[in-house]
Design an enzyme around this catalytic site. Structure first.
Site, PDB file in Angstrom:
ATOM      1  N   ASP A 279       0.871  -1.173   0.000  1.00  0.00           N
ATOM      2  CA  ASP A 279       0.000   0.000   0.000  1.00  0.00           C
ATOM      3  C   ASP A 279       0.911   1.228   0.000  1.00  0.00           C
ATOM      4  OD1 ASP A 279       0.952   0.195   2.591  1.00  0.00           O
ATOM      5  OD2 ASP A 279      -1.020   0.326   3.539  1.00  0.00           O
ATOM      6  N   HIS A 280       0.325   2.392   0.245  1.00  0.00           N
ATOM      7  CA  HIS A 280       1.131   3.629   0.270  1.00  0.00           C
ATOM      8  C   HIS A 280       2.190   3.580   1.373  1.00  0.00           C
ATOM      9  CE1 HIS A 280      -2.378   3.961   2.844  1.00  0.00           C
ATOM     10  NE2 HIS A 280      -1.705   4.837   3.589  1.00  0.00           N
TER      11      HIS A 280
ATOM     12  N   CYS B 181       3.408  -3.168   3.933  1.00  0.00           N
ATOM     13  CA  CYS B 181       2.574  -2.011   4.289  1.00  0.00           C
ATOM     14  C   CYS B 181       3.320  -1.269   5.401  1.00  0.00           C
ATOM     15  CB  CYS B 181       1.152  -2.420   4.674  1.00  0.00           C
ATOM     16  SG  CYS B 181       0.984  -3.497   6.090  1.00  0.00           S
ATOM     17  N   GLY B 182       2.635  -0.411   6.132  1.00  0.00           N
ATOM     18  CA  GLY B 182       3.332   0.351   7.168  1.00  0.00           C
ATOM     19  C   GLY B 182       3.940  -0.563   8.220  1.00  0.00           C
ATOM     20  N   THR B 183       3.117  -1.481   8.705  1.00  0.00           N
ATOM     21  CA  THR B 183       3.577  -2.406   9.750  1.00  0.00           C
ATOM     22  C   THR B 183       3.798  -3.828   9.235  1.00  0.00           C
ATOM     23  OG1 THR B 183       1.279  -2.980  10.237  1.00  0.00           O
ATOM     24  CG2 THR B 183       2.254  -1.168  11.527  1.00  0.00           C
TER      25      THR B 183
ATOM     26  N   ILE C 161       1.345  -5.761   9.143  1.00  0.00           N
ATOM     27  CA  ILE C 161       0.277  -6.520   9.818  1.00  0.00           C
ATOM     28  C   ILE C 161      -0.945  -6.680   8.925  1.00  0.00           C
ATOM     29  CG2 ILE C 161      -1.328  -6.539  11.773  1.00  0.00           C
ATOM     30  CD1 ILE C 161       0.858  -4.998  13.376  1.00  0.00           C
TER      31      ILE C 161
ATOM     32  N   HIS D 111      10.598 -24.005   8.772  1.00  0.00           N
ATOM     33  CA  HIS D 111       9.591 -24.726   9.566  1.00  0.00           C
ATOM     34  C   HIS D 111       8.171 -24.549   9.042  1.00  0.00           C
ATOM     35  CE1 HIS D 111      12.092 -25.260  13.530  1.00  0.00           C
ATOM     36  NE2 HIS D 111      12.739 -25.666  12.441  1.00  0.00           N
TER      37      HIS D 111
ATOM     38  N   HIS E 188       7.942 -31.221  10.173  1.00  0.00           N
ATOM     39  CA  HIS E 188       7.180 -30.002   9.878  1.00  0.00           C
ATOM     40  C   HIS E 188       6.127 -30.229   8.800  1.00  0.00           C
ATOM     41  CE1 HIS E 188       9.813 -27.922  12.546  1.00  0.00           C
ATOM     42  NE2 HIS E 188      10.864 -28.376  11.877  1.00  0.00           N
TER      43      HIS E 188
HETATM   44  C1  RB5 Z   1      -1.735   2.678   6.496  1.00  0.00           C
HETATM   45  O1  RB5 Z   1      -1.760   3.866   7.178  1.00  0.00           O
HETATM   46  C2  RB5 Z   1      -1.418   1.527   7.434  1.00  0.00           C
HETATM   47  O2  RB5 Z   1      -2.499   1.278   8.252  1.00  0.00           O
HETATM   48  C3  RB5 Z   1      -1.026   0.295   6.656  1.00  0.00           C
HETATM   49  O3  RB5 Z   1       0.074   0.580   5.864  1.00  0.00           O
HETATM   50  C4  RB5 Z   1      -0.650  -0.924   7.465  1.00  0.00           C
HETATM   51  O4  RB5 Z   1       0.290  -0.628   8.431  1.00  0.00           O
HETATM   52  C5  RB5 Z   1      -1.770  -1.727   7.973  1.00  0.00           C
HETATM   53  O5  RB5 Z   1      -1.602  -2.769   8.603  1.00  0.00           O
END
Ligand code: RB5
Length: 146
Positions: free
Chosen positions: A7-8, A64-66, A68, A97, A132
């Site tokens: 993403d951005h 992405c940012g995190t 996650i 694994h 595994h």
């Molecule tokens: C975008 O602001 C952010 O939420 C996304 O990049 C990501 O970290 C989501 O998990």
């Protein structure tokens, strides 16, 4: 072929990983995004991960940012094991694994140097099989019960 998507919040790191992979001789398919304008990460994670599940791409790297949101989305695709890794041990274990076909990274969590190391380690590591295998098969069985 390696599927790439972000993403951005992961766009800049995606571009750096793309350049790194191409320099190393890998073929890359970029599923976007194409800039730093705000987008919704599930759209990009889903398309790239489906290409891995469908066999068009052998592996995928999502940023992405995190990391996650990308990992949560990718793990909704049937047959996919996506691993969010920000240390080298986890990147290696995700292959050895867990036989993870998708690596997720957070651009706001790791610097470029570490991210490229994680990509390299993850790509160089192989599933060790053995005990595994049945564990990975159990994930597939439980997935069928959904
Ligand atoms: C975008 O602001 C952010 O939420 C996304 O990049 C990501 O970290 C989501 O998990």
């Amino acid at each position: 072929m390696i599927a790439l998507a972000s993403d951005h919040g992961g766009f800049r790191l995606k571009e750096e990983i793309k350049e790194y992979l191409r320099e190393k001789g890998f073929q890359v398919k970029d599923f976007g995004t194409d800039g730093e304008g705000s987008v919704d990460y599930p759209d990009f994670a889903w398309r790239a991960t489906k290409a891995v599940a469908g066999g068009e791409c052998q592996k995928g790297i999502l940023i992405c940012g995190t990391g996650i949101g990308m990992s949560i989305t990718a793990n909704k695709v049937r047959g996919i094991r996506a691993a969010l890794c920000h240390d080298s041990f986890s990147a290696r274990m995700a292959r050895e694994h867990n036989d993870a076909q998708v690596l997720c990274l957070g651009q706001r969590v790791v610097g470029t140097g570490l991210a490229l190391d994680l990509v390299r380690i993850w790509l160089e590591s192989n599933f060790t099989g053995g005990r595994h295998c049945s564990r990975v098969e159990k994930i597939e069985q439980y997935e069928k019960e959904k």
